[in-house]
Write an enzyme that holds these catalytic residues in place. Structure first.
Site, short mmCIF file in Angstrom:
data_model
loop_
_atom_site.label_atom_id
_atom_site.label_comp_id
_atom_site.label_asym_id
_atom_site.label_seq_id
_atom_site.Cartn_x
_atom_site.Cartn_y
_atom_site.Cartn_z
N VAL A 279 0.84 -1.20 0.00
CA VAL A 279 0.00 0.00 0.00
C VAL A 279 0.88 1.25 0.00
O VAL A 279 0.64 2.22 -0.73
CB VAL A 279 -0.94 0.01 1.24
N ALA A 280 1.93 1.22 0.81
CA ALA A 280 2.80 2.39 0.92
C ALA A 280 3.60 2.62 -0.35
O ALA A 280 3.82 3.75 -0.77
CB ALA A 280 3.73 2.24 2.11
N ILE A 282 3.04 1.68 -3.55
CA ILE A 282 2.41 1.93 -4.85
C ILE A 282 1.95 3.39 -4.89
O ILE A 282 1.16 3.82 -4.06
CB ILE A 282 1.24 0.96 -5.09
N GLU A 284 -0.23 5.55 -5.65
CA GLU A 284 -1.58 5.67 -6.20
C GLU A 284 -2.01 7.13 -6.33
O GLU A 284 -2.93 7.45 -7.07
CB GLU A 284 -2.58 4.85 -5.38
N ASP A 326 1.11 34.45 -36.22
CA ASP A 326 0.59 35.47 -37.12
C ASP A 326 1.39 36.74 -36.88
O ASP A 326 1.90 36.95 -35.79
CB ASP A 326 -0.86 35.80 -36.75
N ASP A 611 -6.88 33.13 -35.97
CA ASP A 611 -8.03 33.87 -35.46
C ASP A 611 -9.29 33.63 -36.28
O ASP A 611 -10.40 33.68 -35.77
CB ASP A 611 -7.73 35.38 -35.36
N ASP A 615 -8.94 29.16 -39.93
CA ASP A 615 -7.73 28.76 -39.22
C ASP A 615 -7.95 27.51 -38.39
O ASP A 615 -6.99 26.90 -37.92
CB ASP A 615 -7.24 29.89 -38.31
N ASN A 705 4.12 6.75 4.68
CA ASN A 705 3.49 6.99 3.39
C ASN A 705 2.55 8.20 3.47
O ASN A 705 2.51 9.04 2.58
CB ASN A 705 2.70 5.73 3.02
N ASP A 709 3.83 11.23 1.20
CA ASP A 709 3.17 11.21 -0.11
C ASP A 709 2.23 12.39 -0.33
O ASP A 709 1.91 12.73 -1.44
CB ASP A 709 2.37 9.91 -0.29
P1 ATP Z 1 -1.48 38.10 -40.24
O1 ATP Z 1 -1.61 36.76 -40.87
O2 ATP Z 1 -0.12 38.62 -40.20
O3 ATP Z 1 -2.21 38.24 -38.94
P2 ATP Z 1 -3.65 38.98 -41.43
O4 ATP Z 1 -4.25 37.73 -40.94
O5 ATP Z 1 -4.22 40.27 -40.97
O6 ATP Z 1 -2.16 39.02 -41.23
P3 ATP Z 1 -5.04 38.97 -43.73
O7 ATP Z 1 -6.08 39.54 -42.86
O8 ATP Z 1 -5.23 37.68 -44.40
O9 ATP Z 1 -3.72 38.91 -42.97
O10 ATP Z 1 -4.68 40.09 -44.77
C1 ATP Z 1 -3.87 39.81 -45.85
C2 ATP Z 1 -3.99 40.90 -46.87
O11 ATP Z 1 -5.33 41.08 -47.19
C3 ATP Z 1 -3.50 42.24 -46.35
O12 ATP Z 1 -2.15 42.43 -46.65
C4 ATP Z 1 -4.36 43.21 -47.12
O13 ATP Z 1 -3.77 43.51 -48.35
C5 ATP Z 1 -5.62 42.45 -47.35
N1 ATP Z 1 -6.66 42.82 -46.38
C6 ATP Z 1 -6.60 42.73 -45.04
N2 ATP Z 1 -7.74 43.14 -44.48
C7 ATP Z 1 -8.57 43.46 -45.48
C8 ATP Z 1 -9.92 43.93 -45.56
N3 ATP Z 1 -10.65 44.13 -44.48
N4 ATP Z 1 -10.44 44.16 -46.77
C9 ATP Z 1 -9.72 43.93 -47.88
N5 ATP Z 1 -8.48 43.50 -47.87
C10 ATP Z 1 -7.88 43.26 -46.72
#
Ligand code: ATP
Length: 887
Positions: A279-280, A282, A284, A326, A611, A615, A705, A709
């Site tokens: 018991v001591a 192991i 657990e 990003d 984001d 993604d 234990n 423990d």
């Molecule tokens: P990161 O990946 O570095 O975070 P991001 O996700 O902001 O950048 P995107 O948002 O995909 O990158 O933007 C890529 C390109 O799209 C930019 O360089 C710009 O030219 C264009 N872009 C960004 N926002 C807009 C928007 N609201 N309307 C139109 N074009 C845009």
């Protein structure tokens, strides 16, 4: 039913004010009436159940039966103390497990999605549990639908309803539809949006018609997300290890028991000893300790702005050696400001823009109209890129709210990071203007004309070259570049597919987004600790490289590639190249998946940030998916292992640091427990083998234990982080827990503790039999009293040496004085409590009787004190050599 009525009827029936929404007071009243908007969960295990689960172990059964028998045989003290220790052990186990369970529950509650509602005439973001029937809810791409909604406005809204219907293809919604009241299945109710489903595209708004358990998903009582409570990889490894150790311990106990029988010892006494030892020995309590230490790590990380959603992530974090991040907002501040523009063959500072030049004016109008952000002097909402554009317009008196009224939007294609474009159609008096903005390279492909010198002319190679030159000039200065184009049409009913075609190029704007100050240091720290930082961005390569260079991510341009370049190579080729690349530009979400795969193929442990809706796959694919707390969509958060509440790269690095500390602490607890257990087993095993009286009584083993423990093991788990933890290379996740000398440390210390216990026993025998010769170490036929004295000494040495030994685990090479004796107050506290309790057992007559020990004389105390401190001294000396070798 709401889907068989027109939206006007619904609005009337529910008497909702679509302009102002409901008031906060009304919302509070309704929450009272309808309850919180959440699905009720099943309750966790009760304390009592946890308690009995602790006792639910064959060894404990045997021990209790044995105790009962010894009670019947007249050994009441033994029986009582065994029962007491077993119960106390179960209580400790219960407390640990319920703590672990609570921590897991708290973890689930973190990161609940938010909803955008109209309250008191304003749009507000509130926790989704506060949504009430009658609320006006706004949906946009990436957001969880917070309750069941009858839609009243939709702009290309698509909703993914697999959580409810199992259908994974997003459904296109339409607020204008009125559906048949009979036989319209959930999946076909296109004017409704249901709780727990996900808006993946477009925008929309609607009225909350039912909340909480009244919703469709509530009715089938399916959870928003069945967060599995799987064991973490470490816990799995430990469970296996525990099993092996258990079998080994049982084996040794069995052998010991057999030897004892051959030696014709008291069978029952030996049986009790063997079971107590099992018991001591192991461990657990290990899984619960691991959960608690991981959960403590989670709490610490929250304070540093990282919310870990899945417990195993804490463990994995410590092993991360590639961080894919990003750029925008994570490495940079996401505080965009338009600084330059290019139009009408002129590249210059934004302050030199002439608003009476129609081309300049159209450029700004385009960027303000084709824009979903809002901007006034005291309130700004939306994407920082778009806010920057509105700010630029504002300076020239092109105010978003006014312009929107004058040039009503009649159609739109939302921005998507795949296309990197956005388009709206706006009414211009008798015409419609298609306004497109986006990444220069993508936009230029859609243009066959350009607006120059007051004229619309066919686009020539020369014009294209000039545009590209201007774009590159801005990118090289780390500016994010966005282009604008337009065309006019007579009718607003034009096919979505033909909107982004045959456009007229207007101009470009360039905006700065300064790097976050603290990020440079974090990247340098990563470099030192063997972690690679990778920049992933939708921006142009030049912009990305310029910032990467400034931050110390990349040195040479050859380390940067376009997403399109990796399209041309196979996964294998990418894996070969990827270790030398640092910047991926113009990346789409699909590229992210390939990048993660390539790094993983080379054996790296990868974290990836994201984001957007798209993604999610790369976040899931990564070992640690990191979602942005501020700008991230619910979809990204749902797919992630960790959420950054400040979207900051440096937070990832702090989390990794914490993850490393947590892992080290868990290891400390494990190694501590195991070395102590080895000490217990060995001392008893050898004594029996040599034919000596048992140096410890069963209750002694159970007691030791109990005090080692519990608190000391947990306190080691709470050890404050080693400030130098980031100077080490990342841990190899496949390496054994006992690699790198840990195994030897564990066994040697176990041997040492066992040896010291036997020394105390032998000395006790010598002293209390008045023996003057060394051999035989333990003669035959020793008086009972002398054995008890010797056992008392062995008992104290076994427990106190283990308590001191805990200090050895604080660092594998640093002296306890370098680490700081008092830096872990819990540990010092547990050692003092342990010593105090041990003292109570020996000196208070009542306990003395129960434990069948003798009061020790000062000289005995002196000796056991010296012996108990030996492990500390030996390890301190060993560490001097380890440090010398490491230099
Ligand atoms: P990161 O990946 O570095 O975070 P991001 O996700 O902001 O950048 P995107 O948002 O995909 O990158 O933007 C890529 C390109 O799209 C930019 O360089 C710009 O030219 C264009 N872009 C960004 N926002 C807009 C928007 N609201 N309307 C139109 N074009 C845009």
């Amino acid at each position: 039913m709401w889907f068989d009525k027109s939206k006007e009827e619904v609005i009337k029936e529910l008497s909702v004010d679509t302009i102002n929404g409901i008031t906060s007071e009304e919302a509070a009243k309704r929450k009272e009436k309808y309850g919180a908007n959440e699905l009720t969960e099943k309750k966790g295990k009760s304390k009592l159940r946890l308690f009995f689960e602790q006792l639910n172990d064959p060894l404990i059964y045997i021990l209790l039966v044995a105790a009962a028998i010894s009670g019947i045989l007249g050994e009441t003290a033994d029986a009582v103390i065994i029962a007491f220790v077993v119960v106390l052990n179960a209580v400790i186990g219960m407390v640990q497990e319920s703590k672990a369970e609570k921590a897991l529950e708290a973890l689930k509650k973190l990161a609940t999605p938010k909803a955008i509602v109209k309250r008191d005439g304003e749009l507000k973001e509130i926790p989704s549990e506060d949504v009430v029937p009658g609320d006006i809810i706004v949906l946009d791409a990436g957001r969880y639908v917070p309750c069941d909604i009858r839609l009243i406005e939709t702009a290309n809204l698509k909703v993914e309803e697999s959580a409810l219907t199992g259908e994974s293809v997003p459904v296109e919604k339409d607020a204008e539809l009125i559906l048949d009241s009979n036989g319209t299945a959930l999946g076909d109710q296109k004017n409704m949006a249901f709780m727990s489903t996900l808006a993946t595209y477009g925008r929309g708004s609607g009225v909350a018609v039912s909340t909480g358990m009244d919703t469709e998903i509530g009715k089938i009582a399916k959870m928003l997300e069945n967060q599995e409570e799987d064991l973490t990889p470490l816990q799995k490894k430990l469970a296996e290890l525990g099993k092996m150790l258990g079998i080994a311990a049982l084996g040794i106990c069995a052998v010991m028991f057999l030897v004892a029988i051959i030696q014709k010892r008291d069978v029952f006494e030996m049986f009790l000893t063997a079971i107590s030892l099992a018991v001591a020995a192991i461990p657990e309590g290990l899984p619960a300790i691991v959960t608690i230490v991981l959960a403590m790590g989670v709490q610490k990380m929250i304070k540093k702005n990282a919310i870990v959603r899945k417990l195993p992530a804490v463990e994995t974090l410590g092993a991360v050696n590639v961080i894919c991040s990003d750029k925008t907002g994570t490495l940079t501040q996401n505080k965009m400001t338009v600084t330059r523009f290019y139009a009408d063959n002129y590249l210059g500072n934004i302050n030199t823009l002439k608003i009476d030049n129609p081309i300049h004016r159209l450029l700004l109008e385009n960027l303000v109209l084709c824009n979903d952000a809002t901007y006034s002097e005291d309130s700004k909402t939306g994407d920082p890129t778009e806010i920057a554009l509105l700010e630029a317009g504002f300076k020239y008196n092109l105010i978003k709210a006014d312009l929107d009224k004058k040039r009503t939007r009649v159609n739109e294609i939302p921005f998507e990071s795949d296309r990197k474009l956005m388009t709206t159609v706006n009414e211009y008096d008798d015409k419609y203007y298609v306004m497109t903005k986006g990444a220069t390279d993508n936009l230029i492909k859609l243009c066959n004309k350009a607006y120059i010198n007051g004229e619309i002319v066919p686009i020539t190679e020369e014009i294209k070259e000039n545009i590209t030159k201007a774009s590159i000039a801005m990118s090289n200065d780390a500016l994010r570049v966005l282009g604008a184009a337009f065309k006019t049409t007579e009718s607003k009913d034009i096919e979505i597919d033909s909107l982004e075609k045959d456009l007229v190029f207007i101009g470009l704007v360039g905006m700065i987004d300064p790097p976050r100050e603290e990020v440079k240091d974090s990247i340098a720290e990563c470099k030192k600790s063997g972690i690679k930082t990778i920049m992933i961005t939708g921006d142009h390569k030049n912009t990305a490289f310029a910032i990467a260079k400034e931050l110390g991510i990349a040195e040479e341009e050859s380390q940067a590639v376009f997403g399109a370049e990796i399209d041309k190579i196979s996964d294998e080729e990418l894996a070969k190249k990827v270790d030398n690349l640092r910047v991926f530009a113009r990346v789409s979400p699909e590229h992210k998946v390939r990048i993660v795969k390539a790094f993983k193929a080379n054996g790296n442990i990868v974290s990836m940030t994201g984001d957007g809706v798209n993604d999610a796959p790369s976040l899931k694919m990564a070992d640690i998916g990191v979602a942005m707390g501020v700008t991230g969509t619910d979809v990204a958060k749902g797919a992630s292992d960790m959420i950054l509440t400040d979207d900051n790269f440096s937070t990832i690095v702090s989390a990794i640091k914490e993850g490393r500390n947590v892992f080290n602490n868990i290891k400390k607890s494990i190694v501590f427990l195991l070395s102590c257990n080895i000490g217990e087993i060995l001392s008893l095993f050898f004594a029996i083998l040599f034919g000596w009286p048992s140096p410890l009584k069963p209750v002694h083993l159970l007691w030791v234990n109990l005090i080692t423990d519990s608190l000391p093991a947990l306190s080691l788990g709470a050890d404050p982080g080693d400030p130098d933890v980031m100077k080490e290379k990342p841990r190899d996740p496949n390496a054994s827990l006992f690699a790198g000398g840990t195994g030897a440390f564990l066994i040697l210390n176990g041997l040492l503790i066992g040896f010291l216990t036997l020394v105390a026993f032998v000395v006790g025998i010598k002293v209390y039999t008045g023996s003057t010769t060394l051999f035989p170490l333990v003669p035959k036929d020793i008086p009972e009293a002398a054995v008890t004295h010797a056992q008392t000494m062995a008992f104290v040495v076994l427990s106190v040496s283990q308590l001191f030994h805990a200090l050895n685990l604080r660092h594998p090479s640093k002296s306890i004085f370098q680490v700081g004796v008092f830096t872990n107050k819990y540990l010092i506290g547990s050692i003092l409590i342990g010593i105090f309790l041990q003292d109570v057992v020996i000196t208070v007559p009542f306990f003395r009787n129960v434990f069948e020990v003798f009061d020790l004389l000062p000289r005995d105390w002196f000796l056991v004190g010296i012996l108990s401190i030996v492990p500390l001294v030996v390890n301190e000396i060993a560490k001097i050599f380890i440090r010398a070798r490491n230099k």
